[in-house]
Design a protein around this motif. Structure first.
Motif, PDB file in Angstrom:
ATOM      1  N   THR A 107     112.429  61.311  39.335  1.00  0.00           N
ATOM      2  CA  THR A 107     112.339  60.033  39.666  1.00  0.00           C
ATOM      3  C   THR A 107     113.431  59.139  39.158  1.00  0.00           C
ATOM      4  N   LYS A 108     113.681  58.122  39.928  1.00  0.00           N
ATOM      5  CA  LYS A 108     114.891  57.081  39.649  1.00  0.00           C
ATOM      6  C   LYS A 108     113.986  55.720  39.107  1.00  0.00           C
ATOM      7  N   HIS A 109     112.659  55.867  38.747  1.00  0.00           N
ATOM      8  CA  HIS A 109     112.151  54.771  38.046  1.00  0.00           C
ATOM      9  C   HIS A 109     112.436  54.975  36.652  1.00  0.00           C
ATOM     10  N   LYS A 110     112.373  53.936  35.699  1.00  0.00           N
ATOM     11  CA  LYS A 110     112.706  53.924  34.235  1.00  0.00           C
ATOM     12  C   LYS A 110     111.648  53.866  33.591  1.00  0.00           C
ATOM     13  N   ASN A 111     110.505  53.451  33.935  1.00  0.00           N
ATOM     14  CA  ASN A 111     109.261  53.159  33.177  1.00  0.00           C
ATOM     15  C   ASN A 111     108.117  53.773  33.615  1.00  0.00           C
ATOM     16  N   THR A 112     107.922  53.855  34.907  1.00  0.00           N
ATOM     17  CA  THR A 112     106.778  54.850  35.446  1.00  0.00           C
ATOM     18  C   THR A 112     107.097  56.155  36.200  1.00  0.00           C
ATOM     19  N   PHE A 113     106.031  56.954  36.424  1.00  0.00           N
ATOM     20  CA  PHE A 113     106.253  57.878  37.244  1.00  0.00           C
ATOM     21  C   PHE A 113     104.944  57.725  38.459  1.00  0.00           C
ATOM     22  N   PRO A 114     105.287  57.484  39.493  1.00  0.00           N
ATOM     23  CA  PRO A 114     104.242  57.136  40.699  1.00  0.00           C
ATOM     24  C   PRO A 114     103.330  58.482  40.849  1.00  0.00           C
ATOM     25  N   LEU A 115     101.983  58.686  40.838  1.00  0.00           N
ATOM     26  CA  LEU A 115     101.180  59.475  41.131  1.00  0.00           C
ATOM     27  C   LEU A 115     101.274  60.145  42.613  1.00  0.00           C
ATOM     28  N   LYS A 116     101.927  59.164  43.373  1.00  0.00           N
ATOM     29  CA  LYS A 116     101.964  59.646  44.982  1.00  0.00           C
ATOM     30  C   LYS A 116     102.949  60.852  45.216  1.00  0.00           C
TER      31      LYS A 116
END
Length: 207
Positions: A107-116
């Motif tokens: 993921t390219k998110h920094k603070n979360t990881f989407p469950l989708k």
């Protein structure tokens, strides 16, 4: 080649950018830079197999070929195909007598990881493998942070089930840190995840 889902929807493959000689040199000099998580795991698996540490492979994608062209007698070109069934997880194999099964996500998110990023059939598959005593987990790569985590499947399953009861739709980075084994990229192997797998096994023995 055109790939389609079982319901007829088209599957759009991500375009691949040409690799310049400069970027190739970076890969050689700096290990994992420029490599996808899949490439890092595949390279690591080659190392593990060649050193008799583990036998783990990426699962083939189940497809049904429906149209093939033969521009030459010696070569066939697949023009259209369908995913014949929903795929389960990305990798499986054996390590030290234990069945290993896991999914790989980046993921390219920094603070979360989407469950989708996951699907119900993958969660069901991990549950089934766990019931049989398999060591199941997900490797999560935070691309921008250059951080890697080995999250036990049971923790993922808990977060997945919670979202169905008005829980969060994403896992916070700190939650992943708290329940996972963090690893660093290396040279040989590129991603030494088997050390984390051994830690998961040791943790199960202590229960």
């Amino acid at each position: 080649m055109n790939l389609n889902y079982p319901d007829g929807r088209k599957f759009n493959q991500p375009s691949k950018k040409p690799v310049s000689s400069a970027s190739t040199k970076k890969k050689i000099l700096f290990g994992d830079r420029g490599m996808t998580l899949e490439e890092e795991i595949n390279e690591s698996n080659k190392y593990y197999r060649s050193h008799d540490i583990a036998v783990i492979y990426k699962k083939p994608t189940p497809i049904q070929i429906v149209k093939v062209d033969y521009p030459k007698r010696s070569r066939a070109v697949i023009k259209e195909a369908y995913f014949s069934q929903a795929s389960t997880t990305d990798y499986n194999g054996v390590y030290n007598g234990y069945y290993v099964d896991f999914e790989a996500k980046e993921t390219k998110h920094k603070n979360t990881f989407p469950l989708k990023n996951f699907h119900q059939h993958q969660i069901d598959h991990l549950k089934a493998c766990q019931k049989q005593g398999g060591i199941c987990f997900v490797i999560i790569k935070y691309v921008l942070l250059k951080r890697y985590f080995i999250m036990p499947a049971q923790n993922l399953i808990t977060y997945w089930n919670n979202q169905k009861h008005d829980g969060a739709k994403s896992i916070q980075l700190q939650q992943i840190v708290d329940c996972s084994v963090e690893i660093d990229s290396s040279y040989n192997p590129t991603l030494p995840y088997i050390k984390a797998v051994q830690q998961l096994i040791d943790n199960e023995k202590e229960k």
